[in-house]
Design an enzyme around this catalytic site. Structure first.
Site, PDB file in Angstrom:
ATOM      1  N   GLU A   1       0.857  -1.196   0.000  1.00  0.00           N
ATOM      2  CA  GLU A   1       0.000   0.000   0.000  1.00  0.00           C
ATOM      3  C   GLU A   1       0.884   1.234   0.000  1.00  0.00           C
ATOM      4  OE1 GLU A   1      -3.398   0.128   2.622  1.00  0.00           O
ATOM      5  OE2 GLU A   1      -3.687   2.281   2.248  1.00  0.00           O
TER       6      GLU A   1
ATOM      7  N   ASP B   1       9.217   7.955   1.048  1.00  0.00           N
ATOM      8  CA  ASP B   1       8.680   7.932  -0.316  1.00  0.00           C
ATOM      9  C   ASP B   1       8.644   6.478  -0.835  1.00  0.00           C
ATOM     10  OD1 ASP B   1       8.428   8.127  -3.136  1.00  0.00           O
ATOM     11  OD2 ASP B   1       9.432  10.066  -3.155  1.00  0.00           O
TER      12      ASP B   1
ATOM     13  N   ASP C   1      -2.441  11.987  -3.277  1.00  0.00           N
ATOM     14  CA  ASP C   1      -2.512  13.451  -3.346  1.00  0.00           C
ATOM     15  C   ASP C   1      -2.850  13.868  -4.781  1.00  0.00           C
ATOM     16  OD1 ASP C   1      -1.809  13.836  -0.652  1.00  0.00           O
ATOM     17  OD2 ASP C   1       0.315  13.605  -1.125  1.00  0.00           O
TER      18      ASP C   1
ATOM     19  N   LYS D   1      -2.685  21.929  -8.605  1.00  0.00           N
ATOM     20  CA  LYS D   1      -2.214  22.930  -9.569  1.00  0.00           C
ATOM     21  C   LYS D   1      -1.624  22.258 -10.810  1.00  0.00           C
ATOM     22  CE  LYS D   1      -1.240  26.429  -6.162  1.00  0.00           C
ATOM     23  NZ  LYS D   1      -0.283  26.808  -5.155  1.00  0.00           N
TER      24      LYS D   1
ATOM     25  N   THR E   1     -11.101   4.474   3.958  1.00  0.00           N
ATOM     26  CA  THR E   1     -10.005   5.143   4.655  1.00  0.00           C
ATOM     27  C   THR E   1     -10.545   6.466   5.211  1.00  0.00           C
ATOM     28  OG1 THR E   1      -9.386   6.327   2.663  1.00  0.00           O
ATOM     29  CG2 THR E   1      -8.308   4.195   3.050  1.00  0.00           C
TER      30      THR E   1
HETATM   31  C1  LIG Z   1      -4.523  12.223   0.583  1.00  0.00           C
HETATM   32  S1  LIG Z   1      -3.596  11.202   1.630  1.00  0.00           S
HETATM   33  C2  LIG Z   1      -4.520   9.670   1.620  1.00  0.00           C
HETATM   34  C3  LIG Z   1      -4.169   8.789   2.774  1.00  0.00           C
HETATM   35  C4  LIG Z   1      -4.890   7.436   2.819  1.00  0.00           C
HETATM   36  N1  LIG Z   1      -4.538   6.608   1.681  1.00  0.00           N
HETATM   37  C5  LIG Z   1      -6.377   7.607   2.883  1.00  0.00           C
HETATM   38  O1  LIG Z   1      -7.062   7.277   1.897  1.00  0.00           O
HETATM   39  O2  LIG Z   1      -6.845   8.083   3.948  1.00  0.00           O
HETATM   40  C6  LIG Z   1      -2.216  10.792   0.600  1.00  0.00           C
HETATM   41  C7  LIG Z   1      -1.091  10.155   1.385  1.00  0.00           C
HETATM   42  O3  LIG Z   1      -0.079   9.737   0.480  1.00  0.00           O
HETATM   43  C8  LIG Z   1       1.163   9.983   1.086  1.00  0.00           C
HETATM   44  N2  LIG Z   1       2.153  10.083   0.007  1.00  0.00           N
HETATM   45  C9  LIG Z   1       2.281  11.071  -0.899  1.00  0.00           C
HETATM   46  N3  LIG Z   1       3.293  10.825  -1.736  1.00  0.00           N
HETATM   47  C10 LIG Z   1       3.815   9.632  -1.358  1.00  0.00           C
HETATM   48  C11 LIG Z   1       4.889   8.825  -1.843  1.00  0.00           C
HETATM   49  N4  LIG Z   1       5.645   9.217  -2.885  1.00  0.00           N
HETATM   50  N5  LIG Z   1       5.146   7.658  -1.228  1.00  0.00           N
HETATM   51  C12 LIG Z   1       4.396   7.256  -0.169  1.00  0.00           C
HETATM   52  N6  LIG Z   1       3.363   7.977   0.326  1.00  0.00           N
HETATM   53  C13 LIG Z   1       3.075   9.134  -0.258  1.00  0.00           C
HETATM   54  C14 LIG Z   1       0.966  11.268   1.868  1.00  0.00           C
HETATM   55  O4  LIG Z   1       1.903  11.423   2.932  1.00  0.00           O
HETATM   56  C15 LIG Z   1      -0.451  11.101   2.372  1.00  0.00           C
HETATM   57  O5  LIG Z   1      -0.506  10.516   3.666  1.00  0.00           O
END
Ligand SMILES: C[S@@+](CC[C@H](N)C(=O)[O-])C[C@H]1O[C@@H](n2cnc3c(N)ncnc32)[C@H](O)[C@@H]1O
Length: 208
Positions: free
Chosen positions: A35, A87, A109, A113, A183
């Site tokens: 995940e 990451d 995310d 933009k 989630t």
């Molecule tokens: C909008 S949140 C969604 C969190 C969770 N999946 C949910 O549905 O509640 C996006 C998550 O992806 C993580 N994230 C963003 N870029 C990432 C990357 N390159 N590798 C791992 N996690 C990442 C962020 O830290 C954030 O917690």
């Protein structure tokens, strides 16, 4: 807790070399699931609890999320989760080709933009990394409630010959399957009345 439990639960640093999935878990596992961006880890821990014979790795750089996830791991007692608190991309690069049977990228995310769209993980570079690690017939699950990212995801995923979208009817992307719990981001979207697009895709077999 991060100081002690995170090192215990973490996979070896993927920038130090290739990772051997079989060496990551105490007991042999039937398959490896991954995940990316697990947030607080509720989906990751739910899947681990339901599927004790599967090894799961979760990648999340957000420290509050890691802390919540470690609490959930310890409260539930699951033994089949490993973490990568950074990451996800170096992790994807360090795992062997075709080693992952299911990959979850839930509410990534959206990078609203236009000038940031290239950072979207469901996009050309991210899909290259994911297609490499997914086994033939493996599954990619992704979801978003962001309208612009929905269109972007469909455009990139449907144009990619390595992935086959499994939806046959509208309900297949609108109705949440029983084995795909909400989630935090999904629950927030539901509260705010934002429709969520749930995508399941199969990794097409590599050419012989
Ligand atoms: C909008 S949140 C969604 C969190 C969770 N999946 C949910 O549905 O509640 C996006 C998550 O992806 C993580 N994230 C963003 N870029 C990432 C990357 N390159 N590798 C791992 N996690 C990442 C962020 O830290 C954030 O917690």
């Amino acid at each position: 807790m991060l100081d002690t439990r995170l090192p215990e639960l973490s996979v070896p640093d993927p920038t130090s070399g290739p990772l051997d999935p079989a060496s990551l878990f105490d007991l042999p596992k039937q398959a490896l699931w991954l995940e990316i961006g697990f947030g607080a880890g509720e989906h990751l821990v739910w899947q681990a609890k339901q599927n004790p014979d599967i090894g799961l790795i979760g990648a999340e750089p957000f420290l509050n999320g890691l802390t919540s996830c470690i609490s959930a791991i310890d409260e539930s007692g699951v033994q089949n989760v490993r973490l990568h608190g950074e990451d996800a991309r170096p992790l994807l690069e360090a795992l062997p080709e075709a080693s992952v049977q299911k990959l979850f990228v839930l509410h990534p995310d959206p990078w609203r933009k236009r000038r940031h769209w290239e950072r979207r993980i469901i996009g050309p570079q991210g899909l290259d990394l994911m297609a490499r690690v997914l086994a033939d017939g493996g599954e990619l699950r992704t979801a978003t409630d962001h309208a612009g990212y929905q269109i972007w995801m469909l455009r990139h995923l449907r144009a990619d010959p390595r992935f086959e979208w499994l939806a046959k009817t509208a309900d297949d992307w609108r109705v949440r399957p029983d084995d795909w719990p909400e989630t935090r981001y999904a629950a927030k979207a539901v509260r705010e009345g934002c429709p969520i697009m749930l995508l399941r895709l199969r990794r097409r077999p590599r050419a012989a």
